[in-house]
Write a protein that holds these residues in place. Structure first.
Motif, PDB file in Angstrom:
ATOM      1  N   CYS A  46      -6.891  -4.908  -5.826  1.00  0.00           N
ATOM      2  CA  CYS A  46      -7.861  -3.803  -5.869  1.00  0.00           C
ATOM      3  C   CYS A  46      -7.208  -2.456  -6.146  1.00  0.00           C
ATOM      4  CB  CYS A  46      -8.640  -3.702  -4.562  1.00  0.00           C
ATOM      5  SG  CYS A  46      -9.722  -5.098  -4.271  1.00  0.00           S
ATOM      6  N   GLN A  47      -5.934  -2.308  -5.837  1.00  0.00           N
ATOM      7  CA  GLN A  47      -5.289  -1.002  -6.007  1.00  0.00           C
ATOM      8  C   GLN A  47      -4.189  -1.072  -7.065  1.00  0.00           C
ATOM      9  OE1 GLN A  47      -6.869   1.399  -4.595  1.00  0.00           O
ATOM     10  NE2 GLN A  47      -8.150   0.085  -3.324  1.00  0.00           N
ATOM     11  N   GLY A  84       0.816  -1.221   0.000  1.00  0.00           N
ATOM     12  CA  GLY A  84       0.000   0.000   0.000  1.00  0.00           C
ATOM     13  C   GLY A  84       0.844   1.263   0.000  1.00  0.00           C
ATOM     14  N   ASP A 128      -5.401  -7.710  -1.141  1.00  0.00           N
ATOM     15  CA  ASP A 128      -6.358  -6.644  -1.463  1.00  0.00           C
ATOM     16  C   ASP A 128      -5.661  -5.467  -2.131  1.00  0.00           C
ATOM     17  OD1 ASP A 128      -8.867  -5.004  -1.189  1.00  0.00           O
ATOM     18  OD2 ASP A 128      -7.497  -3.855   0.066  1.00  0.00           O
ATOM     19  N   GLN A 129      -4.552  -5.030  -1.571  1.00  0.00           N
ATOM     20  CA  GLN A 129      -3.839  -3.899  -2.180  1.00  0.00           C
ATOM     21  C   GLN A 129      -3.381  -4.262  -3.594  1.00  0.00           C
ATOM     22  OE1 GLN A 129      -3.267  -0.735  -1.435  1.00  0.00           O
ATOM     23  NE2 GLN A 129      -4.102  -0.644   0.628  1.00  0.00           N
ATOM     24  N   VAL A 189       2.308   1.816  -3.386  1.00  0.00           N
ATOM     25  CA  VAL A 189       1.360   2.460  -4.312  1.00  0.00           C
ATOM     26  C   VAL A 189       1.517   3.984  -4.242  1.00  0.00           C
ATOM     27  CG1 VAL A 189      -1.089   2.961  -4.706  1.00  0.00           C
ATOM     28  CG2 VAL A 189      -0.342   0.604  -4.333  1.00  0.00           C
ATOM     29  N   GLY A 248      -4.679  -6.223 -15.185  1.00  0.00           N
ATOM     30  CA  GLY A 248      -3.944  -5.072 -14.662  1.00  0.00           C
ATOM     31  C   GLY A 248      -2.576  -5.446 -14.142  1.00  0.00           C
ATOM     32  N   HIS A 303      -4.363   2.156 -12.776  1.00  0.00           N
ATOM     33  CA  HIS A 303      -4.203   2.650 -14.144  1.00  0.00           C
ATOM     34  C   HIS A 303      -5.549   2.695 -14.853  1.00  0.00           C
ATOM     35  CE1 HIS A 303      -2.982   2.666 -18.405  1.00  0.00           C
ATOM     36  NE2 HIS A 303      -1.895   3.263 -17.979  1.00  0.00           N
ATOM     37  N   PHE A 304      -6.304   1.647 -14.690  1.00  0.00           N
ATOM     38  CA  PHE A 304      -7.633   1.558 -15.309  1.00  0.00           C
ATOM     39  C   PHE A 304      -8.581   2.588 -14.709  1.00  0.00           C
ATOM     40  CE2 PHE A 304     -11.879  -0.447 -15.702  1.00  0.00           C
ATOM     41  CZ  PHE A 304     -11.909  -0.690 -17.066  1.00  0.00           C
ATOM     42  N   ARG A 305      -8.604   2.641 -13.364  1.00  0.00           N
ATOM     43  CA  ARG A 305      -9.512   3.557 -12.668  1.00  0.00           C
ATOM     44  C   ARG A 305      -9.247   5.001 -13.094  1.00  0.00           C
ATOM     45  NH1 ARG A 305      -8.403   2.853  -6.708  1.00  0.00           N
ATOM     46  NH2 ARG A 305      -9.280   0.816  -7.156  1.00  0.00           N
TER      47      ARG A 305
END
Lengths: 385, 329
Positions: free
Chosen positions: B100-101, B69, B96-97, B72, B146, B106-108
């Protein structure tokens, strides 16, 4: 639960109180719910009439965004909306304390902070309409995309702050250079492992980050008592940095405390935590029904602490604004509402093929093949109807 | 500088590759548990903190989600974090990180946020360890859009692939076969031109059947091919190297010639990489196939206590058994 003499001393509730209707004696306040200006030995500040009008305008317009978006959801224009009603002061106070070089990591409810960062509210709407996952460029506004996974962004905030340390923009003494990070989360998120890990990392590296917790008393249906047996701000001490509780419905106190905490971080003195004690007046989101789990008397008691009314009383009583100001603001809010309604309905739907090109900086041959196959598939329907 | 060759282990190759990457770009940071003074529990980062400082080789608190995290956030600030997860079985707190992150930012953000991060994971079994130290989680990450997933099988690939992964702008899960870390040395020519990162490689030509392997099973497949050759069977061995994306063109070309394919991995067979590869070979080489694509892997049980691991792991005999079944089909 009855008190038992266990050798650990008196019952925890007795020690730590306070009841959730009341922020307790430790609550930092500069403006009472009745609109009385009070002073605080550590966090006092003077505000000009212009600054007061600015805070008031921000809160009124942000509430209007919230009301319009809620209505748009009811009209079927948005899939869902996360309401901020009641949290305007916490968000404007924090958002206005942030400087251009600082970076903000929001939850999905930080519409007021987004406003302070200069985002077009339609960028928030497009997310909740299902057009995109957030249409703004985080680097343009120093405001990250909304993070839906509860608390995950607090770690990103600490990592970003560690990057700032390595970039030499912390503790140089140059106010135009020094920067810090504001990390938002809520009372529910305080139970998440990621939030606790972010506290540990921030403390370990003395990262320039301010953890800003809006304790709005409710994590969907679960009250704060389910998340914590002590006031949340007191947790900071256990991680090795200071924490304070501020009246989150008092925009002046929230601003004063946040700017002090951010300055401390920019100066290289490390992390701190602010618990903004507030109340979620609306539902968790437009899909939620709070009448199933909380008493209307609670909500009524918090209405008396409304963040906008108290500032309005204070401004009017002291003549910090004339009637024209309020009339112009009402007109501005109407125009904003109109622009949101029209902007939402005019929003184009996303193009199905765009999703393929956004997954990677460098698309894989496999995905390019899927995209091309889907393109051919879609085009096979052309002219068939 | 020119003509730099030496004999190195996989551990040393990776260490040298990391050093090269850090010299080439001062935005490259290493972070993980014990990566500093100790040089990592496998010594892959040995000496790097001494030479690059504590700001670039960062000993982290013991929290995997925290490691990924915060990485990131560093990547958002323009850094290229290379994080070490100490053992495969400890990656799950960070799951999860990662999914989900790391995989989705990049997509989000419609490409506005780049995630040039490498997550190094020592993986696979055979070291006599306790639970959670011998796992093969590659399919979980290869299944996640991703992410890109690669694995090196030898010192030379380790040296080049880690540098290529760090220079790449997408997040890469970099799996290192821990059993090979301190095994035999290989001649490394630092002036050579490496193959592109996301490519598979024919490591032994053959004509009767194609054996697909990656990471720790490449060595097993090579041994099997040697033994098979002694028995008159010619096996072609392909080191997949990249698991997401897969580079299957060389595989299809091979299977069109041999008509038979066996996939070998340590991971559980059920919904493992072998399942996807079998499906893709079937789609592309349907009329060339003389037998169904067979899979050899870990059984669909949790990884056993180590006294049983050599039974559980696909070994030379189980590979040859599958080859025989394919040839006899």
């Amino acid at each position: 639960m009855t008190h038992q003499d266990t050798g650990f001393g008196p019952d925890l509730v007795e020690v730590f109180g306070p009841k959730h209707e009341d922020g307790g004696p430790e609550l930092i306040q500069l403006l009472t719910p009745e609109g009385e200006r009070v002073h605080h030995p550590e966090f006092d500040m003077e505000f000009t009439a212009e600054e007061l009008r600015g805070f008031y305008r921000d809160m009124v317009l942000v509430r209007r965004i919230d009301v319009e978006a809620t209505a748009l959801q009811r009209h079927g224009e948005l899939g869902i909306w996360a309401q901020l009603l009641g949290q305007e002061a916490a968000q404007i106070g924090a958002g206005r304390a942030v400087r251009p070089n600082d970076f903000v990591f929001p939850t999905y409810r930080e519409h007021g902070v987004a406003w302070c960062r200069g985002l077009d509210p339609l960028h928030l709407i497009s997310l909740f309409r299902g057009v995109d996952h957030g249409g703004w460029n985080p680097h343009d506004h120093n405001f990250n995309l909304y993070t839906i996974v509860i608390g995950a962004q607090t770690l990103h905030a600490v990592g970003y702050a560690m990057g700032m340390q390595r970039d030499g923009v912390v503790g140089t003494g140059d106010p135009d250079r020094d920067a810090a990070v504001l990390a938002h989360f809520g009372d529910g998120a305080s139970s998440q492992g990621d939030v606790n890990e972010s506290f540990i990392f921030a403390a370990s590296y003395n990262a320039p980050v301010v953890f800003f917790c809006q304790n709005n008393q409710w994590a969907i249906s679960e009250p704060i008592e389910r998340q914590s047996r002590i006031p949340l701000y007191q947790r900071a001490l256990g991680f090795g940095f200071p924490g304070v509780r501020v009246d989150g419905n008092d925009v002046l106190a929230t601003y004063a405390v946040t700017q002090a905490a951010l300055q401390r971080a920019r100066d290289g003195q490390g992390p701190s935590m602010i618990e903004a004690f507030t109340y979620r007046m609306g539902a968790h989101t437009t899909t939620d029904d709070p009448t199933r789990y909380r008493l209307s008397a609670d909500v009524e008691s918090w209405k008396l602490k409304d963040p906008i009314s108290r500032l309005e009383v204070y401004i009017k009583r002291n003549g910090y604004a004339d009637d024209a100001f309020f009339a112009d603001l009402a007109e501005e809010a109407d125009q904003l509402g109109h622009a949101l309604r029209e902007g939402t309905k005019a929003m184009p739907d996303p193009k199905p093929l765009d999703i393929f090109d956004r997954v990677y900086a460098e698309i894989t041959p496999e995905l390019a093949e899927q995209r091309d196959a889907f393109t051919a598939y879609l085009s096979s329907f052309e002219g068939s109807h | 500088m020119a003509g730099t060759t030496s004999k190195v282990t996989l551990a040393k190759g990776l260490n040298m590759g990391l050093r090269k990457a850090m010299e080439a770009d001062d935005k490259v940071l290493l972070m993980g548990e014990d990566v500093g003074k100790l040089g990592g529990v496998f010594r892959i980062t040995d000496g790097l903190q001494k030479d690059f400082g504590e700001d670039r080789v960062i000993d982290s608190p013991l929290a995997e989600s925290g490691i990924v995290g915060t990485a990131v956030g560093m990547a958002m600030r323009g850094y290229r974090p290379v994080v070490e997860i100490q053992f495969d079985g400890f990656v799950y707190p960070a799951y999860d990180q990662i999914v989900c992150q790391v995989a989705k930012l990049h997509f989000r953000s419609q490409g506005r946020i780049k995630m040039p991060m490498v997550i190094r994971i020592p993986f696979g079994g055979g070291i006599g360890a306790v639970e959670h130290h011998s796992e093969s989680p590659e399919a979980q990450f290869a299944h996640t859009p991703g992410l890109k997933v690669v694995t090196c099988s030898n010192p030379v690939d380790g040296y080049w692939m880690i540098q290529q992964a760090i220079a790449h702008d997408d997040p890469v899960i970099f799996l290192e076969p821990k059993r090979q870390y301190h095994a035999e040395k290989t001649e490394l020519d630092e002036d050579a031109t490496p193959a592109p990162l996301f490519t598979s490689k024919v490591v032994r030509p053959g004509s009767d059947a194609t054996v697909l392997a990656y990471g720790p099973t490449v060595k097993t497949a090579m041994k099997a091919a040697e033994v098979a050759a002694g028995e008159g069977t010619s096996l072609e061995v392909i080191d997949l190297r990249t698991l997401s994306p897969l580079d299957l063109d060389p595989v299809f070309a091979s299977v069109r010639r041999t008509g038979r394919a066996v996939v070998v991995h340590e991971a559980h067979v059920n919904l493992g990489l072998g399942s996807e590869i079998a499906a893709r070979i079937t789609e592309e080489c349907f009329y060339a196939l003389e037998a169904p694509v067979l899979r050899v892997g870990g059984f669909d049980t949790p990884y056993p206590a180590s006294r049983l691991e050599e039974e559980w792991l696909p070994d030379l005999d189980r590979v040859l058994d599958a080859v025989d079944r394919s040839l006899e089909f």
